[in-house]
Write an enzyme that holds these catalytic residues in place. Structure first.
Site, PDB file in Angstrom:
ATOM      1  N   SER A  81     -14.559  13.013  37.722  1.00 22.39           N
ATOM      2  CA  SER A  81     -15.935  12.575  37.976  1.00 22.39           C
ATOM      3  C   SER A  81     -16.380  12.999  39.379  1.00 22.39           C
ATOM      4  CB  SER A  81     -16.035  11.060  37.765  1.00 22.39           C
ATOM      5  OG  SER A  81     -17.370  10.647  37.657  1.00 22.39           O
ATOM      6  N   ASP A  99     -20.089  12.394  26.802  1.00 21.43           N
ATOM      7  CA  ASP A  99     -20.219  12.228  28.249  1.00 21.43           C
ATOM      8  C   ASP A  99     -21.503  12.883  28.720  1.00 21.43           C
ATOM      9  OD1 ASP A  99     -19.834  11.899  30.968  1.00 21.43           O
ATOM     10  OD2 ASP A  99     -18.304  13.450  31.143  1.00 21.43           O
ATOM     11  N   HIS A 157     -16.539   9.468  29.097  1.00 23.32           N
ATOM     12  CA  HIS A 157     -16.340   9.606  30.544  1.00 23.32           C
ATOM     13  C   HIS A 157     -15.372   8.519  31.016  1.00 23.32           C
ATOM     14  CE1 HIS A 157     -17.793  11.069  34.475  1.00 23.32           C
ATOM     15  NE2 HIS A 157     -17.458   9.865  34.880  1.00 23.32           N
TER      16      HIS A 157
END
Length: 298
Positions: A115, A268, A298
């Site tokens: 991320s 995601d 995610h």
């Protein structure tokens, strides 16, 4: 999780030029210098820590027989952007120079991040691409990375706009909080009103729905045109800096990047950031390994 004893790893907390790190070194003797893995945790620069990624770092060290360095960069809002990226850069440079002190081959070190950690990994690789004072990074591993803040209306943003844990609105809200900006600008940024048309045209070659493979565009509808809001653009200029949007780096920077592994997830909102970066890297003759986790979040 706190650092704890591990039958297969030595674990030690240190500082690399004042940046906290936790090192995981396999206990088994090595016949040659080991590989090194530098890990930047996710959390949009606001959440997460060395402790939150304790288990995965131990796992990587054991399974890959590598020395893992988990970087405890400072968090926003207590520490303003770009302090987070600079901490990651500082720790990486230190380890590249001191690798042999930890039994690591300095030419076999990768950076890895999930991320926002993927954002920091991409940024560090871009900043070190042409530097000669440190050994070159061997590879970068970007796990569902955030890579651009120009367009929040790509196919993956639409498809996964209301997905649990990380919705389209959450992304922009967290980015504005990370930059210590007023969250009342969220709707304008989501609509794209923070980017002038000249800039959209300039970066169209790198960030555009047409660059996404057709298989990932099912149900996509082009967004309605919106008016440019100069005051929002002025307040959010950091969104188009390459430290926050590595996808905007020039080809001269991208072509110098190391071998790359990109992991994206089907459900995601950030999936298309990874797909667009994959294309940019391949267009610049950088070797890319890509894996899309079907059914993954995610």
């Amino acid at each position: 999780l706190p650092a704890c004893r591990d039958s297969k790893c030595f674990i030690k907390d240190l500082h690399f030029d004042e940046v906290p790190v936790r090192i995981y070194c396999p206990r088994a003797p090595a016949s040659n210098k080991r590989r090194g893995v530098i890990v930047f945790h996710g959390g949009c620069g606001i959440f997460g820590s060395i402790r939150s990624h304790e288990r995965i770092c131990r796992y990587i060290a054991r399974k890959s027989d590598s020395v893992v360095v988990s970087v405890g960069y400072v968090l926003s809002p207590e520490h303003e952007y770009p302090a987070q990226t600079l901490d990651c850069l500082t720790a990486t440079m230190h380890f590249l120079k001191a690798a042999e002190n930890y039994g690591v081959d300095p030419h076999r070190i990768i950076v890895c991040g999930d991320s926002a950690g993927g954002t920091f990994a991409a940024s560090v690789c871009q900043e070190l691409g042409n530097r000669r004072e440190t050994p070159k990074i061997c590879a970068q591993v970007l796990i569902y990375p955030f890579l651009q803040a120009l367009n929040f209306n790509l196919p993956s943003h639409q498809k996964n706009a209301f997905t649990a844990f990380l919705s389209r609105e959450h992304i922009v809200k967290f980015i504005l909080k990370y930059l210590k900006k007023d969250c009342c600008m969220k709707e304008a940024v989501l609509a794209g009103s923070h980017i002038p048309e000249t800039m959209n045209l300039k970066y169209k070659k790198w960030i555009h729905p047409d660059l996404i493979p057709e298989i990932f565009k099912l149900g996509y509808k082009p967004p309605l045109p919106t008016s440019f809001l100069p005051q929002v653009h002025e307040e959010t200029k950091e969104l188009v800096e390459t430290r926050l949007s590595p996808l905007l780096a020039e080809d001269a920077v991208v072509c110098c990047l190391p071998d790359t592994c990109i992991i994206t997830c089907e459900h995601d909102v950030l999936r298309d950031d990874g797909l667009l970066y994959k294309k940019r890297l391949e267009d610049n003759n950088v070797k890319v390994t890509w894996f899309n986790v079907e059914g993954g979040f995610h």
